[in-house]
Design a protein around this motif. Sequence first.
Motif, PDB file in Angstrom:
ATOM      1  N   VAL A   1      26.393  55.830  23.455  1.00  0.00           N
ATOM      2  CA  VAL A   1      25.224  56.572  23.947  1.00  0.00           C
ATOM      3  C   VAL A   1      24.515  57.267  22.792  1.00  0.00           C
ATOM      4  CG1 VAL A   1      24.522  58.557  25.332  1.00  0.00           C
ATOM      5  CG2 VAL A   1      26.069  56.849  26.299  1.00  0.00           C
ATOM      6  N   ALA A   2      25.296  57.884  21.891  1.00  0.00           N
ATOM      7  CA  ALA A   2      24.695  58.557  20.735  1.00  0.00           C
ATOM      8  C   ALA A   2      24.075  57.558  19.771  1.00  0.00           C
ATOM      9  CB  ALA A   2      25.751  59.400  20.030  1.00  0.00           C
ATOM     10  N   LEU A   3      24.754  56.434  19.538  1.00  0.00           N
ATOM     11  CA  LEU A   3      24.268  55.419  18.613  1.00  0.00           C
ATOM     12  C   LEU A   3      22.897  54.900  19.016  1.00  0.00           C
ATOM     13  CD1 LEU A   3      24.828  53.352  16.266  1.00  0.00           C
ATOM     14  CD2 LEU A   3      25.846  51.879  18.014  1.00  0.00           C
ATOM     15  N   LEU A   4      22.689  54.709  20.313  1.00  0.00           N
ATOM     16  CA  LEU A   4      21.457  54.114  20.809  1.00  0.00           C
ATOM     17  C   LEU A   4      20.456  55.152  21.314  1.00  0.00           C
ATOM     18  CD1 LEU A   4      23.056  51.064  22.644  1.00  0.00           C
ATOM     19  CD2 LEU A   4      21.842  51.066  20.470  1.00  0.00           C
TER      20      LEU A   4
ATOM     21  N   GLU B   1      10.061  50.630  18.073  1.00  0.00           N
ATOM     22  CA  GLU B   1      10.994  51.626  18.612  1.00  0.00           C
ATOM     23  C   GLU B   1      12.428  51.124  18.573  1.00  0.00           C
ATOM     24  OE1 GLU B   1      12.340  52.624  23.112  1.00  0.00           O
ATOM     25  OE2 GLU B   1      10.175  52.718  22.748  1.00  0.00           O
ATOM     26  N   VAL B   2      12.634  49.836  18.904  1.00  0.00           N
ATOM     27  CA  VAL B   2      13.989  49.311  19.057  1.00  0.00           C
ATOM     28  C   VAL B   2      14.590  48.873  17.728  1.00  0.00           C
ATOM     29  CG1 VAL B   2      15.393  47.526  20.201  1.00  0.00           C
ATOM     30  CG2 VAL B   2      13.530  48.626  21.445  1.00  0.00           C
ATOM     31  N   LEU B   3      13.761  48.402  16.781  1.00  0.00           N
ATOM     32  CA  LEU B   3      14.297  47.866  15.526  1.00  0.00           C
ATOM     33  C   LEU B   3      15.236  48.825  14.796  1.00  0.00           C
ATOM     34  CD1 LEU B   3      11.518  45.735  13.773  1.00  0.00           C
ATOM     35  CD2 LEU B   3      13.881  45.066  14.226  1.00  0.00           C
ATOM     36  N   PRO B   4      14.914  50.116  14.671  1.00  0.00           N
ATOM     37  CA  PRO B   4      15.863  51.007  13.979  1.00  0.00           C
ATOM     38  C   PRO B   4      17.219  51.102  14.670  1.00  0.00           C
ATOM     39  CG  PRO B   4      13.687  52.025  14.125  1.00  0.00           C
ATOM     40  CD  PRO B   4      13.657  50.810  15.001  1.00  0.00           C
ATOM     41  N   PHE B   5      17.229  51.000  16.002  1.00  0.00           N
ATOM     42  CA  PHE B   5      18.512  51.042  16.714  1.00  0.00           C
ATOM     43  C   PHE B   5      19.317  49.770  16.447  1.00  0.00           C
ATOM     44  CE2 PHE B   5      15.894  54.036  19.131  1.00  0.00           C
ATOM     45  CZ  PHE B   5      16.746  55.122  19.189  1.00  0.00           C
ATOM     46  N   LEU B   6      18.626  48.623  16.348  1.00  0.00           N
ATOM     47  CA  LEU B   6      19.323  47.377  16.015  1.00  0.00           C
ATOM     48  C   LEU B   6      19.900  47.461  14.606  1.00  0.00           C
ATOM     49  CD1 LEU B   6      16.905  44.671  17.472  1.00  0.00           C
ATOM     50  CD2 LEU B   6      19.033  45.534  18.458  1.00  0.00           C
ATOM     51  N   ALA B   7      19.147  48.055  13.680  1.00  0.00           N
ATOM     52  CA  ALA B   7      19.649  48.213  12.316  1.00  0.00           C
ATOM     53  C   ALA B   7      20.867  49.125  12.289  1.00  0.00           C
ATOM     54  CB  ALA B   7      18.544  48.761  11.416  1.00  0.00           C
ATOM     55  N   ARG B   8      20.810  50.207  13.072  1.00  0.00           N
ATOM     56  CA  ARG B   8      21.946  51.117  13.138  1.00  0.00           C
ATOM     57  C   ARG B   8      23.161  50.419  13.744  1.00  0.00           C
ATOM     58  NH1 ARG B   8      20.701  56.470  16.310  1.00  0.00           N
ATOM     59  NH2 ARG B   8      18.914  56.351  14.881  1.00  0.00           N
TER      60      ARG B   8
END
Length: 372
Positions: A119-122, A172-179
Amino acid sequence: MIGVALRHRFGRVGFALDVAFEAPAAGVTTLFGPSGCGKSTILAAVAGLLRPDEGRVAIGDAVLLDTARRVCVAPERRRCGVVFQDARLFPHLSVETNLRYGLRRAPPDAAGPGFEEVVALLGIGALLARRPAGLSGGERQRVALGRALLARPRLLLMDEPLAALDAARRAEVLPFLARLRDVAGLPILYVTHALEEVDALADHLVLLEAGRVVAAGAVEALSARTDLPQLAGRRDAGVLLACTVRRAAGGLTALGFAGGELLTTARPGPEGTRLRVRLRARDIAIAIEEPRGLSTQNILPATIAGIAAGGDPAEAFVRLAVGPTILLARITQGSVERLALRPGLAVWALIKAVTFDHRVAAWPKSGAEAGA
C-alpha cells in the motif's frame, strides 16, 4: 535466468510465432514492437493462458512448460502475477478487499511484501475504502499492481498496462512502476509499443517483428545500434544515457555520465538523483573545429567511431565516442561529404541544453554510471 522458446501458429495460414530469448532473473525485460508482432501472445503462453504448439518456459530451475517432455504447469500453479491493459478489479469489492484477494492467493511459504508495504509502495492508502468505479484509470492500475504483488508471484507479467491511459495518467503511474522495479526484486516481463515506457523502465529489451525476435540485449546498447529499423528508423531515434545529477546553478542542471557532463534546463531532482535521458540523434550537431561564440551549452570533444546509413537516402548516422559512451548524430549525407567526416576523426558534438527528453523515471546506479 528466464528462458522462453515458443512456436505457435493460429490456424493453417494464420499468424505464426517463432521466438526464443533469455531474460535476466531480476529487473524489467520489455517486449517491444508494433501491434500484432506477438508480444501479448508470448505473455499468454508464459502465463499458461495459451498452450503453444511447441515450446519451453523456465524460471531458473522451475520448468513451467516443456512440450517435448509433456510438461505444462497449470496457470494457477505458475505463480505469475498478470496485469492487463484494463485493471480487471472486482467492481463490487473495495480497494482493500481487492488487494486482500491477491494476498489470499499467495502460497503460505512464499516470501514477499506485506499488505502495508505494498500500500505504501504504490501510494494507495487513501483509496482503501473506495470501489473501483470511483477510481481514476491510473489509480485502478496501481491497485491492480498491488493485487498482483500481494499474490507473491515469482514472475510479474504486464501486458501494456498503460495503453488505456491518457498522457497525464501514464505520467502518474510510471514513477510507481519504476519504484516497483527497484523495490520488489521480481523479474518482470513488460509488453509495450511505447518508446517512452522502454526508456523509463527497461533493463533488457527484446525487439519483435512479425512473430520473430529481431534483437535482444541491454536497452542502452540496443539504443545505440543503427542496424535496427524498429529503433533507428524512428524520428526520435537516439541513445539512452544513465546520468547522475551533479549540481544546479544559474538555471541549469549538470548531469554526469560516463565520459563527460551535460547541462540541461530541466530539474530532474536534487544532487545524486539518478535517471536516464534520451539524446535524440536529430538534436546533435557536429563541428570539425572547436566552436566559439555559440549559445549551445554542451560542446563535447568526441571521436567518430563509425558512419552508417540513416534510413532516408539523404541522411546518415554518425557514431560519436565521448570517452566510453557512444552518441548518435543524424546529419545529411551532404554534411558528411562537405566536412570529410570519417572514422577516427576528432570532432565536437553540439547539444542544446533545451533539447533533452527527460520523460523518464529515476534509475538505479549502473556500473557504467558509477564511473561518471
